[in-house]
Design an enzyme around this catalytic site. Structure first.
Site, mmCIF file in Angstrom:
data_model
loop_
_atom_site.group_PDB
_atom_site.id
_atom_site.type_symbol
_atom_site.label_atom_id
_atom_site.label_comp_id
_atom_site.label_asym_id
_atom_site.label_seq_id
_atom_site.Cartn_x
_atom_site.Cartn_y
_atom_site.Cartn_z
ATOM 1 N N LEU A 138 75.883 48.787 -34.972
ATOM 2 C CA LEU A 138 75.075 49.794 -35.428
ATOM 3 C C LEU A 138 74.620 51.182 -34.959
ATOM 4 C CD1 LEU A 138 72.813 48.370 -38.030
ATOM 5 C CD2 LEU A 138 74.435 48.361 -38.739
ATOM 6 N N ASP A 139 74.448 52.310 -35.362
ATOM 7 C CA ASP A 139 74.697 53.034 -34.636
ATOM 8 C C ASP A 139 73.246 53.631 -34.196
ATOM 9 O OD1 ASP A 139 76.997 54.919 -35.035
ATOM 10 O OD2 ASP A 139 76.361 55.718 -37.119
ATOM 11 N N LYS A 140 72.679 54.004 -33.563
ATOM 12 C CA LYS A 140 71.536 54.287 -32.854
ATOM 13 C C LYS A 140 70.396 54.035 -33.674
ATOM 14 C CE LYS A 140 68.370 56.580 -29.840
ATOM 15 N NZ LYS A 140 68.908 57.787 -29.109
ATOM 16 N N THR A 142 71.057 54.135 -37.447
ATOM 17 C CA THR A 142 71.107 53.109 -37.929
ATOM 18 C C THR A 142 70.057 51.942 -38.036
ATOM 19 O OG1 THR A 142 72.905 53.738 -38.845
ATOM 20 C CG2 THR A 142 72.677 52.140 -39.965
ATOM 21 N N ARG A 241 79.106 57.329 -42.782
ATOM 22 C CA ARG A 241 78.626 58.728 -42.285
ATOM 23 C C ARG A 241 79.766 59.438 -42.187
ATOM 24 N NH1 ARG A 241 75.576 58.337 -36.961
ATOM 25 N NH2 ARG A 241 75.240 60.940 -37.734
#
Length: 326
Positions: A138-140, A142, A241
């Site tokens: 997961l993105d930082k 998110t 995104r």
């Protein structure tokens, strides 16, 4: 010089050599891998291979020598984990926003991997050594559910489910505007932007195939903001995104895509500070489903929205009531 030895898992059987290495060593660029192959620094079953398209087989032993500096092995850090489920093979974790998944440039101690190493010594070691246990990311900024592998058997089986698209991931996102149609699918190959290497972008040729399914759950502020559920068919970097921004509906709070501050200007004055202070993309991994590699049982997990996203929705709802809109 840095030497690595990998055993090809079953799900990559009959894959091109350069592609397989790139999938197994995700922190190493494909250019670095291809250069190593061209420079005769890769062997398959102890035999040098200089053909990028060489099809490798399950259980092949691949060695690669990399000249570039690789980050040192991550060390344990006492960071609290929000464990949703755990057994001898895997863990399901609720990752908070702001926590990077694995060590990278400028951050070697305060990541999920460091927290995992502090919690347990039982983690898979498939692929890149800076990512023990990490099957997907997961993105930082998110938040939400991730599955972590505690051994290589589990890791390979879960990775195969991702490749086969049978591991289900669903997200909730607050986006700008009202999507039309309210339910649909977004296709678009994703690649790194040539103009800004931090960003990903949709490309007409090349890149990696990506598909996102979406469904509008709620429309707020008369269509100024919508709550959307997204389901991934693929899992590319920044996929949700990039896809939503591409169709004109970037995520609320996203500091990288979609001109967030400019869009705040169109909101009711009472919400300006609340929205300006929301500094991360309003994206939450709320549901994950997969087949347990050892028991063959279908496991599914879901969690409520992260507290900061729910608080923002509460403020939006209050604004709707004050304005007299339904």
């Amino acid at each position: 010089m840095h030497n690595y030895s990998l055993i090809l898992p079953q799900y990559l059987n009959n894959t091109r050599l350069d592609k397989a290495l790139h999938l197994l060593m995700v922190d190493i660029s494909r250019n670095q891998i291809q250069k190593a192959i061209r420079d005769n620094r890769v062997t398959v079953n102890n035999q040098p291979v200089v053909d990028m398209s060489w099809k490798i087989k399950e259980h092949d032993v691949i060695t690669i020598n990399l000249r570039e500096t690789i980050d040192k092995s991550p060390q344990p850090t006492a960071i609290e984990l929000d464990l949703i489920y755990e057994d001898e093979d895997l863990m399901v974790i609720n990752k908070p926003s702001g926590l990077t998944v694995h060590p990278g440039a400028g951050n070697h101690q305060d990541t999920l991997v460091n927290a995992l190493l502090h919690y347990t010594t039982s983690l898979s070691n498939v692929g890149e050594p800076t990512r023990p246990g990490i099957v997907h990311r997961l993105d930082k900024d998110t938040s939400g559910l991730m599955v972590v592998a505690k051994n290589n058997f589990t890791h390979n089986q879960l990775a195969a489910q991702i490749v086969e698209r049978s591991l289900v991931r669903k997200y909730k996102a607050l986006v700008w505007g009202r999507l039309n149609p309210t339910t649909g699918v977004i296709h678009g190959n994703i690649a790194r932007s040539r103009m800004d290497r931090i960003k990903m972008t949709i490309v007409k040729a090349g890149g990696k195939h990506a598909t996102t399914y979406y469904h509008t759950e709620n429309i707020l502020l008369d269509g100024l903001i919508s709550m959307v559920e997204c389901k991934l068919d693929t899992g590319r970097t920044h996929q949700i995104r990039v896809h939503l921004s591409h169709i004109g509906h970037s995520l609320v709070g996203d500091q990288l895509y979609g001109h967030n501050q400019r869009k705040i200007a169109g909101c009711p004055q009472a919400l300006h500070d609340e929205l300006l202070n929301f500094k991360r993309q309003a994206l939450h991994s709320w549901y994950i489903e997969f087949i347990h590699p050892r028991t063959d049982q279908c496991l599914s997990f879901q969690i409520a929205l992260a507290a900061d996203i729910q608080q923002l929705i509460n403020h939006l709802n209050v604004s709707i009531q004050v304005s007299g809109k339904p």
